[in-house]
Each structure stands twice: as structure tokens, then as C-alpha cells.
Design an enzyme around this catalytic site. Structure first.
Site, PDB file in Angstrom:
ATOM      1  N   HIS A  27      12.744 -38.077  30.320  1.00  0.00           N
ATOM      2  CA  HIS A  27      11.672 -37.430  29.326  1.00  0.00           C
ATOM      3  C   HIS A  27      10.873 -36.766  29.997  1.00  0.00           C
ATOM      4  O   HIS A  27      10.134 -37.099  31.192  1.00  0.00           O
ATOM      5  CB  HIS A  27      11.266 -38.395  28.259  1.00  0.00           C
ATOM      6  CG  HIS A  27      10.714 -37.928  27.213  1.00  0.00           C
ATOM      7  ND1 HIS A  27       9.569 -37.132  27.212  1.00  0.00           N
ATOM      8  CD2 HIS A  27      11.407 -37.502  25.949  1.00  0.00           C
ATOM      9  CE1 HIS A  27       9.382 -36.611  25.816  1.00  0.00           C
ATOM     10  NE2 HIS A  27      10.538 -36.665  25.025  1.00  0.00           N
ATOM     11  N   ASP A  41      17.334 -40.439  21.778  1.00  0.00           N
ATOM     12  CA  ASP A  41      18.791 -40.175  21.698  1.00  0.00           C
ATOM     13  C   ASP A  41      19.959 -41.043  22.273  1.00  0.00           C
ATOM     14  O   ASP A  41      20.896 -41.019  21.919  1.00  0.00           O
ATOM     15  CB  ASP A  41      19.067 -38.858  22.422  1.00  0.00           C
ATOM     16  CG  ASP A  41      18.205 -37.706  21.648  1.00  0.00           C
ATOM     17  OD1 ASP A  41      18.156 -37.878  20.382  1.00  0.00           O
ATOM     18  OD2 ASP A  41      17.623 -37.031  22.453  1.00  0.00           O
TER      19      ASP A  41
HETATM   20  N1  ACO Z   1      19.735 -38.545  35.085  1.00  0.00           N
HETATM   21  C1  ACO Z   1      19.522 -38.473  36.390  1.00  0.00           C
HETATM   22  N2  ACO Z   1      18.721 -38.075  36.923  1.00  0.00           N
HETATM   23  C2  ACO Z   1      17.534 -37.414  36.265  1.00  0.00           C
HETATM   24  C3  ACO Z   1      17.877 -37.521  34.821  1.00  0.00           C
HETATM   25  C4  ACO Z   1      18.814 -37.959  34.068  1.00  0.00           C
HETATM   26  N3  ACO Z   1      18.899 -38.186  32.797  1.00  0.00           N
HETATM   27  N4  ACO Z   1      16.709 -36.862  34.198  1.00  0.00           N
HETATM   28  C5  ACO Z   1      15.824 -36.503  35.299  1.00  0.00           C
HETATM   29  N5  ACO Z   1      16.506 -36.865  36.447  1.00  0.00           N
HETATM   30  C6  ACO Z   1      15.870 -36.669  37.990  1.00  0.00           C
HETATM   31  C7  ACO Z   1      16.053 -35.287  38.288  1.00  0.00           C
HETATM   32  O1  ACO Z   1      17.237 -35.133  39.087  1.00  0.00           O
HETATM   33  C8  ACO Z   1      14.765 -35.052  38.984  1.00  0.00           C
HETATM   34  O2  ACO Z   1      15.222 -35.516  40.469  1.00  0.00           O
HETATM   35  P1  ACO Z   1      14.573 -34.812  41.746  1.00  0.00           P
HETATM   36  O3  ACO Z   1      12.918 -34.984  41.555  1.00  0.00           O
HETATM   37  O4  ACO Z   1      15.120 -35.411  42.790  1.00  0.00           O
HETATM   38  O5  ACO Z   1      14.719 -33.333  41.738  1.00  0.00           O
HETATM   39  C9  ACO Z   1      13.765 -36.077  38.450  1.00  0.00           C
HETATM   40  O6  ACO Z   1      14.609 -36.850  37.865  1.00  0.00           O
HETATM   41  C10 ACO Z   1      12.818 -35.274  37.721  1.00  0.00           C
HETATM   42  O7  ACO Z   1      13.709 -34.376  36.524  1.00  0.00           O
HETATM   43  P2  ACO Z   1      13.148 -33.125  35.837  1.00  0.00           P
HETATM   44  O8  ACO Z   1      14.539 -32.604  35.258  1.00  0.00           O
HETATM   45  O9  ACO Z   1      12.514 -32.477  36.875  1.00  0.00           O
HETATM   46  O10 ACO Z   1      12.381 -33.536  34.836  1.00  0.00           O
HETATM   47  P3  ACO Z   1      12.051 -32.973  33.524  1.00  0.00           P
HETATM   48  O11 ACO Z   1      10.819 -33.282  32.921  1.00  0.00           O
HETATM   49  O12 ACO Z   1      12.127 -31.480  33.804  1.00  0.00           O
HETATM   50  O13 ACO Z   1      13.212 -33.353  32.474  1.00  0.00           O
HETATM   51  C11 ACO Z   1      14.514 -33.801  30.913  1.00  0.00           C
HETATM   52  C12 ACO Z   1      13.237 -34.008  31.564  1.00  0.00           C
HETATM   53  C13 ACO Z   1      15.067 -32.457  30.511  1.00  0.00           C
HETATM   54  C14 ACO Z   1      14.562 -34.676  29.659  1.00  0.00           C
HETATM   55  C15 ACO Z   1      15.755 -34.714  31.865  1.00  0.00           C
HETATM   56  O14 ACO Z   1      15.229 -36.165  31.942  1.00  0.00           O
HETATM   57  C16 ACO Z   1      17.009 -34.837  31.243  1.00  0.00           C
HETATM   58  O15 ACO Z   1      17.666 -33.659  31.641  1.00  0.00           O
HETATM   59  N6  ACO Z   1      17.645 -35.624  30.799  1.00  0.00           N
HETATM   60  C17 ACO Z   1      18.676 -35.847  30.169  1.00  0.00           C
HETATM   61  C18 ACO Z   1      18.821 -35.023  28.751  1.00  0.00           C
HETATM   62  C19 ACO Z   1      18.228 -35.744  27.583  1.00  0.00           C
HETATM   63  O16 ACO Z   1      18.204 -37.145  27.303  1.00  0.00           O
HETATM   64  N7  ACO Z   1      17.354 -35.215  26.954  1.00  0.00           N
HETATM   65  C20 ACO Z   1      16.598 -35.590  25.770  1.00  0.00           C
HETATM   66  C21 ACO Z   1      14.965 -35.596  25.868  1.00  0.00           C
HETATM   67  S1  ACO Z   1      14.415 -36.309  24.406  1.00  0.00           S
HETATM   68  C22 ACO Z   1      14.424 -35.338  23.405  1.00  0.00           C
HETATM   69  O17 ACO Z   1      14.543 -34.006  23.629  1.00  0.00           O
HETATM   70  C23 ACO Z   1      14.580 -35.792  22.074  1.00  0.00           C
END
Ligand code: ACO
Length: 428
Positions: free
Chosen positions: A306, A363
């Protein structure tokens, strides 16, 4: 630098900027005069360090896993309150008295019917249209049907359109579902609660009496409560940005629905259940964990991570216990729940997820509950949109009532060509 000033040296100049404090949460540096004073912009794609507004509605401490609506913790609201009461709270700032709650519920109930001509509008969609596509279209079209509540400068219009949106969302969502399965639309039933009525419009058929199962109604109402608002997330910011130009509330909420649809936001509940189905059995989990950790693989664990929570999402805790309640009420089991629990356990003990502070979000478990209740995955994000409408509407009203409100207009770091002369096509 004084206690309430920040100084910045840029472009050979040092300037002082006010530092403002909220009631809780990080202070903010007021950079509004930065461009005028230095000729420079700030750069923050994705708004990771930028507060876009003042708001008194919702507070999140992502490090501690805290979510408060008007000061009340989400756990307490989910356990003791109801979606109608939380809606009133978000809109008005205080919990209602018994009389205020009854009056608010009556008003919402009275607005649940849709203009009859909208049924024709639905028939223009393909039967296999995604219900989010239908919802975007129909909510946007409300502005063409309810002209009498689109003057945003008039507080009475704003109140009526807010009530209409909250009230009509379940009807719109249920009709999108009915259309996709080829069943007749079911009209709202004013004897039922907001949530019971939605279940009847979705799963009832005119040929039979529909009995609302109280445990399912309670679980569904709790899911709505958990999704009601979440501060300045992508869809809420979209609603605010759309509304900042003076667009009518129906158009603004349609914009929010479009943003919510994406798999990184509201679409994650659909994607999370699809992922659990693809994983199938616990013995295949490790393979998917390895894929999520592989930099060269775009796969992510859906329902994990998140932008704000760097701790357990407090809504995921409530969601997990609700799965058990729904299974007991419906006397069902779903092996995917075991897979989800095991996946969570394996991920949380893996250093990759610990270091990046990736925890289950709201979720991760919601799809399992919604599936047990009988919703197809395509409806999951629709249910999120239904519940989030009250948050969007509350945030939109807060913005419009702010006398200092301006059109939202971010700046950019331009990386394209510099000025050059046009070349006629014959010379290119
Ligand atoms: N699985 C594996 N790795 C992940 C995940 C994941 N679900 N989420 C983040 N990471 C990693 C990224 O690869 C990144 O790694 P790095 O630093 O080595 O490049 C690091 O964690 C940070 O991730 P970002 O994408 O930069 O974080 P951001 O805050 O932009 O993204 C997000 C947050 C979009 C929710 C992300 O965690 C994700 O895509 N999760 C899966 C989708 C999801 O469940 N979304 C629902 C969110 S809740 C809502 O909207 C109600």
C-alpha cells in the site's frame, strides 16, 4: 529556521516558508510562494510527499496501521456502527443522534429509485460489458437526468445531489449486475435497510420472495463501512481535481469511478481473487512468492502492499474475521481462504516483504467474502465504488465549501524538444 518556518536555499536565494500543523500527522511546508520567489517548481510525481489540501474527514497513520474517520477508529466503526451512520459521520462531521440517523436513513431510502428512462440507457450496453464500464457511463449520465441539483454554488443542490449519489449507487450497481446476467431489474424496497435493499436488488428475482440473511447483510454492511473513505487516495484526488474546475458532482464521481477501476487501486480486489484462483493450492505459493520478488517479472502479489500503510492495513484484519462469519452463516468453505492465509503467513515471514513493509491490504480477503456471498469477480470493484461514493461526496463537499478553493493545476518538468521551426511536409 524557526519552529514554524522552513528555509530553503535554491537558485542562490534563501527563502522562508511557513510550516503548518494539523491536529495530528506530519507538518506541511507551505510552498505556494516558491515559484514566485525562486522561479522553481517542486517535483513529486505520484505525490509521495505532497499534501494537496486541508481535510478534516479521514486520518491515516500508515506506519502504525491507524485509520480514523472524523477521529473514530475504523475498528470501532466496523464493529459497532453501520454504513448509514458512518456515511452521516463522514458527511456531517459528528455521529448522528437516533433521530438524525432515522431522518438521514429515510432521506437516502427515498432517493434510491432511478429515473425510469435510465433502464433504456442500460440496454445500450453489450451484455458482456464490464459492470464498471456501465457504472462509469450511468453515473456520468445522472447529470443529464437530475439537472435540478447540479448548481454547485447552491448548498441545497449540493446536499440533494450528495444524497442522490449515495442512494442511487446500490440501484445502479445492482442493475449493472442484473443486466449482465439477463435478469429483470429489481426495484428498491423501502422496507429494507440500505444494504439489505442492495442484496435484494442484486440477488432477488420477481418470481420469488427474497429473504435477506441477517449475517450476510451485516457482513456486506461492514464491507461498505471499511471502504467508505480513505483520505486523498487516487480516486478521491481524481474527484477533487475534477470538481476543482466546477464540474457537476455526478461527472466528478464518474471520474472517481474511472480511476478506481485500475488494478493498482480498486481493481485489486478482483485481481487478488483471480491471483488466488491461479495459485490454487498452498503447495504452489512459493512459486508465486518467488515471481513477486523477481525484478524481471512484472508479477506482484495482488492485495499486498500500500502506498500509505507500511504496517498491517487495519481494514484487512476486520476483513479476515468477516470471512469466517460469512462462511459460518452460509455454511460454506472455500479452500482459497486456506491458500490466502498460508500465502500471508509465507509472505510475512519472507525478508523481501518485511524489508519493503508489504502487508495484506483491504483487498486481500474481501474477494473471498464477496465470492461466498455470490458476487462474480467483475462486481467486486463496483461494490468498492458503491461504498466509496460517500467518501468521494464528503471530500467533494469539503472542497467546494472551502472559500480558498482553486482549480487544481499541477506543474511539470518539461523534457521535450526546445522551440524549433515548422518544416513543410514536402521537405521532411
Ligand atoms: N508484490 C511484490 N512487490 C511489491 C508489491 C507487491 N504487491 N507492492 C510493492 N512491491 C515492491 C515494488 O516492486 C517496489 O520494489 P523496489 O523498491 O525494489 O522497486 C517496492 O515494493 C515499493 O513499491 P511501489 O510500487 O514503489 O510502491 P507504491 O506505493 O507506488 O505502490 C501499490 C503501492 C500500488 C499498492 C503496490 O503495493 C501494488 O501494486 N500492490 C498490488 C496491488 C494492490 O493490492 N493494490 C491495492 C491497494 S489498496 C487500494 O487501492 C484499496
Amino acid at each position: 529556521m524557526s519552529d514554524n518556518q522552513a528555509s530553503l536555499t535554491a537558485g542562490g536565494k534563501t527563502i522562508e516558508m511557513p510550516v503548518n500543523s494539523g491536529t495530528i500527522g506530519p507538518d506541511v511546508i507551505d510552498i505556494r510562494k516558491l515559484y514566485a520567489q525562486t522561479g522553481m517548481f517542486t517535483y513529486d510525481p505520484g505525490f509521495t510527499s505532497t499534501a494537496s489540501c486541508d481535510s478534516a474527514i479521514t486520518y491515516i497513520d500508515g506506519d502504525e496501521g491507524v485509520l480514523l474517520h472524523r477521529g473514530y477508529p475504523i475498528g470501532q466503526l466496523a464493529e459497532h456502527s453501520s454504513f448509514m451512520e458512518v456515511s452521516y459521520l463522514l458527511l456531517n462531521g459528528e455521529l448522528p443522534s437516533a433521530a438524525e440517523l432515522a431522518d438521514f436513513s429515510r432521506t437516502i431510502t427515498r432517493h434510491t429509485m432511478l429515473h425510469e428512462q435510465l433502464a433504456t440507457f442500460y440496454r445500450g450496453f453489450r451484455r458482456d460489458a464490464h459492470p464498471m464500464a456501465i457504472m462509469c457511463g450511468v453515473v456520468g449520465a445522472l447529470s443529464a437526468f437530475y439537472h435540478d441539483s447540479t448548481d454547485i454554488a447552491d448548498p441545497v443542490h449540493r446536499k440533494i445531489s450528495s444524497h442522490r449519489l449515495i442512494a442511487k449507487m446500490p440501484t445502479i450497481a445492482a442493475m449493472a449486475y442484473k443486466y449482465s446476467v439477463g435478469q429483470p431489474f429489481v426495484y428498491p424496497d423501502n422496507k429494507l435497510s440500505y444494504t439489505g435493499n442492495f442484496l435484494k436488488m442484486t440477488f432477488g428475482v420477481p418470481a420469488e420472495e427474497y429473504e435477506v440473511i441477517p449475517e450476510v447483510e451485516k457482513a456486506m454492511d461492514r464491507i461498505f463501512t471499511l471502504h467508505a473513505d480513505h483520505e486523498q487516495n487516487a480516486s478521491t484526488s481524481t474527484v477533487r481535481l475534477a470538481g476543482s474546475s466546477g464540474a457537476n458532482p455526478f461527472a466528478c464521481i464518474a471520474a472517481g469511478i474511472a480511476c478506481l477501476w485500475g488494478p493498482a487501486h480498486g481493481g485489486a480486489n478482483e485481481a487478488a481473487l483471480n491471483m488466488l484462483k491461479e495459485i490454487g493450492t498452498p503447495d504452489r505459493i512459493q512459486h508465486y512468492i518467488d515471481r513477486a520478488k523477481d525484478k524481471n517479472d512484472p508479477f506482484r502479489l495482488m492485495g499486498f502492499g500500500h502506498r500509505v500503510y507500511k504496517n498491517y492495513d487495519p481494514r484487512a484484519t476486520v476483513m479476515q474475521s468477516t470471512v469466517r462469519e460469512v462462511f459460518a452463516a452460509l455454511n460454506v468453505q472455500d479452500p482459497l481462504f486456506e491458500t490466502a492465509l498460508r500465502l500471508e503467513e509465507i509472505a510475512l515471514s519472507d525478508p523481501y516483504f518485511a524489508e519493503k513493509k508489504l502487508f495484506p491490504n483491504v483487498d486481500f480477503y474481501s474477494g473471498i467474502i464477496l465470492s461466498a456471498i455470490g458476487f462474480p469477480t467483475t462486481m467486486f470493484t463496483v461494490l468498492f465504488a458503491l461504498a466509496r461514493t460517500v467518501g468521494w461526496v464528503a471530500q467533494w463537499n469539503e472542497m467546494i465549501s472551502d472559500p480558498g478553493q482553486k482549480i487544481g493545476r499541477p506543474r511539470q518538468l518539461y523534457t521535450g524538444p526546445t522551440a524549433r521551426d515548422y518544416v513543410p511536409v514536402s521537405e521532411r
